[in-house]
Write a protein that holds these residues in place. Sequence first.
Motif, mmCIF file in Angstrom:
data_model
loop_
_atom_site.group_PDB
_atom_site.id
_atom_site.type_symbol
_atom_site.label_atom_id
_atom_site.label_comp_id
_atom_site.label_asym_id
_atom_site.label_seq_id
_atom_site.Cartn_x
_atom_site.Cartn_y
_atom_site.Cartn_z
ATOM 1 N N THR A 192 64.280 8.064 39.520
ATOM 2 C CA THR A 192 63.547 9.131 38.856
ATOM 3 C C THR A 192 62.539 9.735 39.828
ATOM 4 O OG1 THR A 192 61.958 7.498 37.997
ATOM 5 C CG2 THR A 192 63.774 8.135 36.557
ATOM 6 N N HIS A 193 62.204 10.994 39.578
ATOM 7 C CA HIS A 193 61.211 11.677 40.420
ATOM 8 C C HIS A 193 60.512 12.738 39.584
ATOM 9 C CE1 HIS A 193 63.977 15.146 40.847
ATOM 10 N NE2 HIS A 193 64.924 14.224 40.889
ATOM 11 N N GLY A 194 59.575 13.440 40.177
ATOM 12 C CA GLY A 194 58.816 14.441 39.427
ATOM 13 C C GLY A 194 58.098 13.801 38.255
ATOM 14 N N ILE B 267 71.981 -6.451 35.486
ATOM 15 C CA ILE B 267 71.324 -6.184 36.769
ATOM 16 C C ILE B 267 70.884 -4.723 36.813
ATOM 17 C CG2 ILE B 267 71.564 -6.195 39.275
ATOM 18 C CD1 ILE B 267 73.879 -8.218 38.873
ATOM 19 N N SER B 268 69.596 -4.495 37.025
ATOM 20 C CA SER B 268 69.068 -3.136 37.138
ATOM 21 C C SER B 268 68.381 -2.965 38.480
ATOM 22 C CB SER B 268 68.069 -2.851 36.011
ATOM 23 O OG SER B 268 67.461 -1.579 36.192
ATOM 24 N N ARG B 269 68.773 -1.924 39.215
ATOM 25 C CA ARG B 269 68.089 -1.550 40.455
ATOM 26 C C ARG B 269 67.607 -0.121 40.298
ATOM 27 N NH1 ARG B 269 68.654 -4.222 45.402
ATOM 28 N NH2 ARG B 269 69.704 -6.234 45.235
ATOM 29 N N SER B 270 66.325 0.091 40.531
ATOM 30 C CA SER B 270 65.780 1.419 40.295
ATOM 31 C C SER B 270 64.734 1.791 41.332
ATOM 32 C CB SER B 270 65.165 1.497 38.887
ATOM 33 O OG SER B 270 63.988 0.726 38.807
ATOM 34 N N VAL B 271 64.556 3.108 41.473
ATOM 35 C CA VAL B 271 63.519 3.671 42.340
ATOM 36 C C VAL B 271 62.765 4.709 41.517
ATOM 37 C CG1 VAL B 271 63.016 4.977 44.431
ATOM 38 C CG2 VAL B 271 64.884 3.295 44.428
ATOM 39 N N ALA B 272 61.436 4.585 41.488
ATOM 40 C CA ALA B 272 60.585 5.542 40.778
ATOM 41 C C ALA B 272 59.695 6.253 41.785
ATOM 42 C CB ALA B 272 59.736 4.828 39.726
ATOM 43 N N ALA C 228 61.274 -7.954 39.830
ATOM 44 C CA ALA C 228 60.487 -7.705 41.037
ATOM 45 C C ALA C 228 60.230 -6.205 41.145
ATOM 46 C CB ALA C 228 61.223 -8.213 42.275
ATOM 47 N N ILE C 229 58.970 -5.829 41.250
ATOM 48 C CA ILE C 229 58.569 -4.430 41.391
ATOM 49 C C ILE C 229 57.610 -4.343 42.566
ATOM 50 C CG2 ILE C 229 57.478 -2.436 40.297
ATOM 51 C CD1 ILE C 229 58.067 -3.760 37.580
ATOM 52 N N GLY C 230 57.868 -3.418 43.483
ATOM 53 C CA GLY C 230 56.958 -3.289 44.616
ATOM 54 C C GLY C 230 57.277 -2.071 45.461
ATOM 55 N N LYS C 231 56.401 -1.794 46.404
ATOM 56 C CA LYS C 231 56.609 -0.665 47.298
ATOM 57 C C LYS C 231 57.509 -1.077 48.460
ATOM 58 C CE LYS C 231 52.482 -1.557 50.100
ATOM 59 N NZ LYS C 231 51.194 -1.007 50.589
ATOM 60 N N ILE C 232 57.954 -0.098 49.225
ATOM 61 C CA ILE C 232 58.740 -0.377 50.423
ATOM 62 C C ILE C 232 57.870 -1.108 51.437
ATOM 63 C CG2 ILE C 232 59.966 0.664 52.369
ATOM 64 C CD1 ILE C 232 60.766 2.955 50.513
ATOM 65 N N GLY D 81 73.164 -16.775 30.335
ATOM 66 C CA GLY D 81 72.693 -15.397 30.371
ATOM 67 C C GLY D 81 71.695 -15.178 31.490
ATOM 68 N N HIS D 82 71.821 -14.034 32.158
ATOM 69 C CA HIS D 82 70.943 -13.728 33.292
ATOM 70 C C HIS D 82 70.574 -12.258 33.255
ATOM 71 C CE1 HIS D 82 70.351 -12.438 37.579
ATOM 72 N NE2 HIS D 82 69.507 -13.442 37.532
ATOM 73 N N SER D 83 69.305 -11.962 33.444
ATOM 74 C CA SER D 83 68.809 -10.588 33.490
ATOM 75 C C SER D 83 67.947 -10.416 34.727
ATOM 76 C CB SER D 83 67.997 -10.280 32.225
ATOM 77 O OG SER D 83 67.401 -8.997 32.309
ATOM 78 N N GLU D 84 68.171 -9.313 35.445
ATOM 79 C CA GLU D 84 67.455 -9.094 36.706
ATOM 80 C C GLU D 84 67.054 -7.631 36.827
ATOM 81 O OE1 GLU D 84 68.638 -8.952 41.439
ATOM 82 O OE2 GLU D 84 69.698 -10.343 40.120
ATOM 83 N N CYS D 85 65.792 -7.388 37.124
ATOM 84 C CA CYS D 85 65.282 -6.034 37.333
ATOM 85 C C CYS D 85 64.589 -5.984 38.687
ATOM 86 C CB CYS D 85 64.313 -5.658 36.220
ATOM 87 S SG CYS D 85 63.424 -4.104 36.514
ATOM 88 N N ASP D 86 65.100 -5.166 39.594
ATOM 89 C CA ASP D 86 64.485 -4.937 40.907
ATOM 90 C C ASP D 86 64.126 -3.462 41.010
ATOM 91 O OD1 ASP D 86 64.660 -7.535 41.823
ATOM 92 O OD2 ASP D 86 66.653 -7.267 42.658
ATOM 93 N N ALA D 87 62.887 -3.155 41.302
ATOM 94 C CA ALA D 87 62.457 -1.757 41.350
ATOM 95 C C ALA D 87 61.583 -1.497 42.561
ATOM 96 C CB ALA D 87 61.695 -1.395 40.075
ATOM 97 N N ILE D 88 61.771 -0.321 43.153
ATOM 98 C CA ILE D 88 60.880 0.190 44.200
ATOM 99 C C ILE D 88 60.005 1.265 43.572
ATOM 100 C CG2 ILE D 88 60.749 1.532 46.327
ATOM 101 C CD1 ILE D 88 63.290 0.181 47.268
ATOM 102 N N ILE D 89 58.691 1.153 43.756
ATOM 103 C CA ILE D 89 57.760 2.123 43.208
ATOM 104 C C ILE D 89 57.128 2.897 44.362
ATOM 105 C CG2 ILE D 89 55.901 0.408 43.106
ATOM 106 C CD1 ILE D 89 54.885 1.867 40.602
ATOM 107 N N MET D 90 57.041 4.220 44.187
ATOM 108 C CA MET D 90 56.516 5.084 45.235
ATOM 109 C C MET D 90 55.529 6.084 44.634
ATOM 110 S SD MET D 90 60.219 5.732 47.143
ATOM 111 C CE MET D 90 59.540 6.554 48.575
ATOM 112 N N ASP D 91 54.655 6.623 45.453
ATOM 113 C CA ASP D 91 53.730 7.696 45.063
ATOM 114 C C ASP D 91 52.878 7.266 43.867
ATOM 115 O OD1 ASP D 91 55.032 9.302 47.071
ATOM 116 O OD2 ASP D 91 56.657 9.603 45.650
ATOM 117 N N ASN D 92 52.901 8.062 42.778
ATOM 118 C CA ASN D 92 52.097 7.760 41.584
ATOM 119 C C ASN D 92 52.958 7.322 40.403
ATOM 120 O OD1 ASN D 92 49.533 8.569 42.758
ATOM 121 N ND2 ASN D 92 50.283 10.679 42.611
#
Length: 305
Positions: free
Chosen positions: A190-192, A214-219, A273-277, A239-250
Amino acid sequence: MDAIEKQLLAQVADLHEVPEGAYNIRKNGESDGRRSTANIQIETKTDKPGIDIRIKAGTRRESVHIPVILSQSGLKESVYNDFFIGDDADVTIVAGCGIHNGGDEASEHSGIHSFFIGKNAKVRYVEKHYGDGDGNGERIMNPTTVIHMSEGSFMEMETTQIKGVDSTDRRTDARLEAGATLIIKEKLMTHGNQVANTHFTVDMDGEGCSANLISRSVARENSRQVFFSRINGNAACNGHSECDAIIMDNASVSAIPEVTANHIDASLIHEAAIGKIAGEQLIKLMTLGLTEQQAEEQIVSGFLK
């Protein structure tokens, strides 16, 4: 189709010509082409918008494409598609929706897909969402997937949304019988000011069933994402659930897991896991001659593969 509509079709279904096998193409609220085969029958619903797709037992190595494209600004629709997959079938289903909005009114597509998967059947389901257009009107997609899995069945569901969708609310509900296996892989960017909400609920009712979400996302920029997963272990299951996200800007990302064991032999795991690059990743690529922006794009592209 005009050039814009052909571009949408290529983006959401990788189609540049009429596909082999069964297909149903929906354009601006109407059917724009359909073909059934000896083993896959597509019929128009009589009580509400949508189609029934019936796949005969034992069907192997066949596919069905059911893309939707909207190029009229202001068009809003809800479509109900039901899939009846016979025992021992092995098929690929390619769906997805593309919206081009060049006007000021919101365009919206809500696709409600229900799967009834027979014993020992195998399904690969691919769904892509894409939006473009230079108008001010929003591009809204709200997909709902309901999955009923019989004994020994297998389903792999791949969902991708990486460009142009202003608002999405994805809901997936699944019920698994004994020995069934469900794999869901989500890729999202997602952006904007875009907003994306994902809700997964899996009821694991049969002995020996398993689910892997399994979810991989970039915000990016000012966008917002919420990932909610609920796994109910009602039998001896995994059962296994995994969310990995990269967060950028605001941007903002929330991961909300819920695992409930209602059986002593239910094994349930959630990871998030959520974090910046990482700075060292950027530096390493920049030493190879890339600009910082190019390095970020390379990292994001690799992460969403």
